[in-house]
Design an enzyme around this catalytic site. Structure first.
Site, short mmCIF file in Angstrom:
data_model
loop_
_atom_site.label_atom_id
_atom_site.label_comp_id
_atom_site.label_asym_id
_atom_site.label_seq_id
_atom_site.Cartn_x
_atom_site.Cartn_y
_atom_site.Cartn_z
N HIS A 1 -7.41 3.57 4.21
CA HIS A 1 -8.13 4.74 3.70
C HIS A 1 -8.19 4.72 2.18
CE1 HIS A 1 -3.92 5.83 3.23
NE2 HIS A 1 -4.28 6.78 2.37
N ASP B 1 -8.00 7.74 -0.91
CA ASP B 1 -7.44 9.09 -0.97
C ASP B 1 -8.55 10.13 -0.90
OD1 ASP B 1 -4.82 8.25 -1.08
OD2 ASP B 1 -4.75 8.21 -3.27
N HIS C 1 -6.48 1.49 0.89
CA HIS C 1 -5.09 1.02 0.94
C HIS C 1 -4.45 1.41 2.26
CE1 HIS C 1 -4.84 5.10 -0.82
NE2 HIS C 1 -3.64 5.17 -0.28
N ARG D 1 2.69 11.28 -6.77
CA ARG D 1 1.37 10.81 -7.17
C ARG D 1 0.61 11.87 -7.97
NH1 ARG D 1 -2.67 10.59 -1.84
NH2 ARG D 1 -2.63 12.83 -1.38
#
Length: 316
Positions: free
Chosen positions: A121, A123, A272, A289
């Protein structure tokens, strides 16, 4: 080593098409504009860059991110995220997801990733304006396992035959949160969560990168199930082939995390795969993150993505 004459950073490629480690830079410092520009150039060239041995706290993590764009502030974050730093989202799967939605973490993961390609996917790809980039910092990682893998979608597109590229350039696909999730028998709290918070967007199947001009194969296994304008019989095998193309080993790089490691990737040109090999390791994996606000994607014809439900540009 790829330090060119006149550059200030040391960029060491990790794989043929994607990934490079940058050494000799302390991200907690007030970096000058030249170093920031060189880091940006390396990220755009290699799609994901890695730093090791960093000593960032939440404030310096956000400060570093601001040198490259505007950090996203999520309206809702996991319970492990710091309440006083809205730009930071903390992912601590074993700490947060055990028992949530009536499932242990391994069952929840299995139902989301019931095929080999489902976990890949970008983000927030179901939004009309997915983040431009993500900066992920490792605080606590297992002694083994837990690697993340990225793939270069520009290289994947370039690797297709010219006739197929020409066909794909004019297509669009719906990206929807929760596509492919396998529901539990009876009441399913996670399925109810998805229905109550629907997010879907019509994106170009090939987007043009706003900074590099590259054409990017905008597919993934997690959000996309239907290519618009094609029947399901036509769409399914084509989409499976494209995701397999996007995740061919030669277009990927795998990173082994350590405490203090930082990965900075271009969310517009990569997908990723987060690790699923830590469920049997009795050790937490705590990551922080910051995502940078992105633009609405545009296709080869210049037509922008269009929201279907649940998101609007700049509205998080």
């Amino acid at each position: 080593m790829t330090t060119d004459r006149g550059t200030r950073i040391d960029v060491r490629p990790a794989a043929g098409h994607i990934g490079a480690e940058i050494v000799g830079v302390d991200l907690a410092e007030d970096l000058d504009d030249t170093v920031v520009a060189e880091i940006r150039a390396a990220m755009l060239r290699w799609k994901v860059v890695f730093f090791r041995g960093q000593h960032l706290d939440h404030a310096s993590h956000v400060a570093f991110a601001r040198r490259f764009g505007e950090p996203v502030r999520l309206r809702k974050r996991g319970s492990a995220s710091p309440a006083d730093v809205p730009e930071i989202e903390t992912t601590a799967d074993r700490l947060e997801l055990g028992g949530r939605y009536g499932m242990e973490h391994d069952e929840w993961l299995r139902r989301r990733r019931h095929s080999l390609l489902r976990g890949w996917h970008c983000d927030h790809g179901a939004r009309v304006d997915p983040p431009a980039a993500t900066i992920l910092r490792a605080e606590t990682v297992p002694p083994y396992g837990g690697d993340t893998t990225w793939s270069n979608l520009a290289a994947a597109y370039a690797g297709l035959s010219a006739p197929l590229r020409g066909f794909l350039d004019g297509l669009r696909a719906e990206h929807r949160l929760g596509v492919g999730y396998q529901t539990r028998p009876g009441e399913d709290a996670y399925a109810r969560h998805l229905l109550d918070r629907q997010i879907a967007t019509e994106h170009p199947l090939v987007r043009v990168h706003p900074e590099t001009g590259e054409r990017v194969l905008f597919v993934n296994g997690y959000y996309v199930e239907q290519i618009l304008g094609l029947s399901r019989m036509e769409s399914a095998p084509l989409l499976e082939m494209l995701v397999e193309q996007a995740t061919r080993p030669e277009y990927t790089v795998r990173f082994r995390w350590e405490p203090g490691s930082v990965a900075f990737w271009d969310n517009r040109a990569t997908i990723h795969l987060a690790p699923s090999d830590t469920t049997q390791v009795d050790h937490p994996r705590v990551m922080h993150r910051v995502m940078l606000a992105g633009e609405v994607p545009a296709g080869v014809d210049g037509r922008p993505s269009e929201p279907v439900v649940g998101s609007g540009p700049g509205v998080w």
